[in-house]
Design an enzyme around this catalytic site. Structure first.
Site, mmCIF file in Angstrom:
data_model
loop_
_atom_site.group_PDB
_atom_site.id
_atom_site.type_symbol
_atom_site.label_atom_id
_atom_site.label_comp_id
_atom_site.label_asym_id
_atom_site.label_seq_id
_atom_site.Cartn_x
_atom_site.Cartn_y
_atom_site.Cartn_z
ATOM 1 N N ASP A 1 0.828 -1.214 0.000
ATOM 2 C CA ASP A 1 0.000 0.000 0.000
ATOM 3 C C ASP A 1 0.865 1.267 0.000
ATOM 4 O O ASP A 1 1.627 1.494 0.943
ATOM 5 C CB ASP A 1 -0.897 -0.029 1.244
ATOM 6 C CG ASP A 1 -2.059 0.938 1.163
ATOM 7 O OD1 ASP A 1 -2.161 1.651 0.158
ATOM 8 O OD2 ASP A 1 -2.853 0.960 2.112
ATOM 9 N N CYS B 1 -5.697 4.196 -4.601
ATOM 10 C CA CYS B 1 -5.934 2.812 -4.216
ATOM 11 C C CYS B 1 -7.295 2.214 -4.554
ATOM 12 O O CYS B 1 -7.354 1.109 -5.070
ATOM 13 C CB CYS B 1 -5.624 2.597 -2.741
ATOM 14 S SG CYS B 1 -6.030 3.928 -1.644
ATOM 15 N N LYS C 1 -6.465 -4.652 3.719
ATOM 16 C CA LYS C 1 -7.204 -3.440 3.356
ATOM 17 C C LYS C 1 -8.187 -3.708 2.226
ATOM 18 O O LYS C 1 -7.804 -4.139 1.150
ATOM 19 C CB LYS C 1 -6.210 -2.354 2.958
ATOM 20 C CG LYS C 1 -6.844 -1.065 2.458
ATOM 21 C CD LYS C 1 -5.766 -0.016 2.212
ATOM 22 C CE LYS C 1 -6.277 1.156 1.423
ATOM 23 N NZ LYS C 1 -5.240 2.185 1.223
ATOM 24 N N HIS D 1 -11.144 -1.232 1.194
ATOM 25 C CA HIS D 1 -11.283 0.089 0.571
ATOM 26 C C HIS D 1 -12.095 0.060 -0.724
ATOM 27 O O HIS D 1 -11.808 0.787 -1.670
ATOM 28 C CB HIS D 1 -9.912 0.726 0.317
ATOM 29 C CG HIS D 1 -9.983 2.232 0.274
ATOM 30 N ND1 HIS D 1 -8.929 3.013 -0.130
ATOM 31 C CD2 HIS D 1 -10.995 3.101 0.584
ATOM 32 C CE1 HIS D 1 -9.270 4.292 -0.069
ATOM 33 N NE2 HIS D 1 -10.518 4.372 0.368
ATOM 34 N N HIS E 1 1.606 2.373 4.039
ATOM 35 C CA HIS E 1 0.711 3.539 4.006
ATOM 36 C C HIS E 1 0.777 4.304 5.331
ATOM 37 O O HIS E 1 0.894 3.706 6.401
ATOM 38 C CB HIS E 1 -0.719 3.046 3.760
ATOM 39 C CG HIS E 1 -1.710 4.102 3.404
ATOM 40 N ND1 HIS E 1 -2.178 5.037 4.299
ATOM 41 C CD2 HIS E 1 -2.361 4.360 2.233
ATOM 42 C CE1 HIS E 1 -3.067 5.816 3.711
ATOM 43 N NE2 HIS E 1 -3.195 5.434 2.448
ATOM 44 N N LYS F 1 2.166 9.281 -6.141
ATOM 45 C CA LYS F 1 0.761 8.921 -5.919
ATOM 46 C C LYS F 1 -0.159 10.075 -6.312
ATOM 47 O O LYS F 1 0.128 11.225 -6.022
ATOM 48 C CB LYS F 1 0.552 8.569 -4.442
ATOM 49 C CG LYS F 1 -0.892 8.257 -4.063
ATOM 50 C CD LYS F 1 -0.999 7.974 -2.570
ATOM 51 C CE LYS F 1 -2.441 7.709 -2.151
ATOM 52 N NZ LYS F 1 -2.557 7.400 -0.712
#
Length: 507
Positions: free
Chosen positions: A36, A74, A128, A130, A217, A294
């Site tokens: 992540d 993400c 995760k 999400h 992350h 990112k």
């Protein structure tokens, strides 16, 4: 004669069942490991000073994917992994899913986990998610996973499993809060769960595991002992902690591989490793020498760490680097059709992913020549050069990007994004171009992977061709679904969920 016929029938019947049983056992297990906000630079085999011996060895013994792309943030990466479809197909073109908004991966989308269950696999989600949770139908155990241990939000504290404050808990086992793991570091919890599943797996049933680590992350947290080897290397505390988080994850992946070997299932398992987007330079990640980070659709935001490791790979590809073009959406048909030897029939159409198993396993050419990176009509940067606006079939103010062969077009960006050197080196960062009215950028990625030489003026025919390709996709796209937040209803401390994030009923 009748007795002989019955005997022959019974022999054939049992032989068929033995063949079917053998076929079932030989279906490979599949583990998809997702890191992540893990920067392109931030692994040993890309030159970092991080200690990643497990990832380095797995990659060195498998196939490194060095022309492999995900999404710049993400939720879209995870949605395309789960569906094999571009995010323009179901309205998730803009940003990430907000926990306060009534949105999730649309429940009519068929997931990778659902298809793997159909193929006879047990299915396990760790880490995760999400992909939304505002209603019960959005949860992992209602999207094809037999088991789930993980967080529903996009991030949170790694020890307390809370966000944004200690009272708001977000770690779940299936549909219940995993309060027993409060205080356990998330990488430890997820690794232990993966090892336990492997140890207790029925040997006659293949398994599919989606191990979606939360590391590295932000917020940057790690057990102190993982920092000790780096105290003389990194002066920046955030970079030190980030490096330690990657090392801890690397150690955990090693424990998962060792569990496979101890169980005797390693020889029949395919391990796919991928980062979910470029590293966040604000949170100590690094993508050097690529441009950007990112959120950006320059290479640093989307070109991912990726490799495939498995004893069932062809001997001629083990230890090689592939520069074939691959995309996160490819894992859906690659895993279902290629590895599990099942069918994608019943999936939503069109599928944008390509079955790349033969390409990866045997070293043949990729099945794709194009990637639609994204079209986000809610992200608009007004302006643009007059001559481009006059000839363009697509509104270049819209943030979008496409790759076709070696060519890449990016629109709706002012181009100021630069090249950010790791703080642990003596390399100087490079600023992006000064602010101009340019909104369309054209690069030959094969010749110029660092995106230093814009060719939009020199290659107007290529520019117009790619603008038309984006326009074609734009006309096919579903309107963006990005509903307003409903904080009073979603707040887990006021909606009856006893301060645990979970499903709530929108107005």
């Amino acid at each position: 004669m009748a007795a002989r016929g019955v005997l022959i029938f019974l022999i054939l019947y049992f032989a068929l069942h033995l063949i079917q049983a053998k076929y079932k056992k030989t279906k490979p297990n599949v583990i998809v490991i997702l890191s992540d906000d893990h920067g392109y630079r931030d692994v040993g085999y890309h030159g970092s000073l991080f200690d990643t011996p497990v990832l380095d060895q797995l990659a060195a013994e498998g196939v490194k994917l060095e022309n492999y792309y995900v999404q710049p943030i993400c939720s879209p990466t995870r949605s395309q992994l789960m569906t094999g479809r571009y995010q323009i197909r179901y309205g998730l073109q803009h940003a990430v899913l907000d926990p306060l908004a009534p949105a999730c991966l649309p429940t009519d989308e068929v997931t990778l986990a659902q298809k793997m269950k159909e193929a006879g696999y047990s299915t396990h989600m760790i880490g995760k998610w999400h992909l939304g949770f505002f209603e019960e139908a959005c949860l992992p155990t209602n999207r094809g996973f037999d088991t789930f241990l993980g967080l529903l939000l996009g991030g949170g504290f790694h020890f307390s499993h809370s966000f944004p404050a200690p009272a708001y808990y977000d770690l779940h086992r299936n549909r219940s809060p995993a309060k027993d793991l409060n205080g356990t570091y998330s990488t430890y919890a997820f690794t232990d769960e993966a090892v336990n599943i492997i140890n207790n797996q029925d040997e006659d049933t293949p398994f599919f595991m989606y191990l979606s680590y939360q590391a590295p992350h932000a917020p940057l947290e790690v057990p102190e002992e993982y920092k000790d080897p780096y105290r003389g290397i990194f002066q920046d505390e955030d970079r030190l902690t980030y490096a330690a988080m990657v090392s801890c994850m690397d150690e955990g992946i090693g424990q998962v591989v060792q569990a496979l070997k101890n169980k005797g299932t390693y020889d029949n398992t395919v391990i796919i490793f991928s980062s979910d987007n470029g590293g966040s330079i604000q949170d100590a990640g690094n993508n050097w020498p690529l441009r950007g980070f990112k959120l950006s659709m320059f290479e640093g935001g989307m070109r991912a760490l990726g490799f495939v490791h498995s004893p069932i790979l062809s001997e001629k590809v083990k230890g090689t680097v592939s520069n074939e073009l691959y995309h996160i959406s490819d894992w859906y048909p690659t895993i279902i059709e290629g590895i599990a030897r099942s069918s994608t029939r019943g999936s939503k159409s069109p599928l944008d992913g390509k079955n790349q198993w033969r390409s990866i396993r045997d070293g043949t050419c990729s099945q794709r020549h194009e990637i639609l990176h994204n079209i986000d009509p809610l992200w608009v940067v007004p302006g643009g050069r007059d001559w481009v606006n006059a000839m363009s079939p697509f509104n270049v103010s819209i943030n979008a990007a496409i790759r076709f062969g070696d060519w890449k077009l990016l629109t709706g960006d002012d181009g100021r994004t630069g090249w950010y050197a790791p703080p642990d080196t003596n390399i100087a960062s490079i600023s992006g171009p000064p602010t101009t009215d340019q909104r369309a950028w054209l690069f030959n990625i094969k010749d110029d992977p660092l995106e230093m030489n814009d060719l939009s003026e020199k290659r107007p025919r290529v520019l117009k061709f790619l603008l038309q390709r984006i326009q074609n996709y734009y006309e096919q796209s579903t309107p963006v679904f990005y509903p307003d937040v409903q904080p009073q209803l979603a707040d887990p401390c006021s909606n009856g969920n006893e301060c645990v994030w979970g499903p709530w009923t929108p107005m």
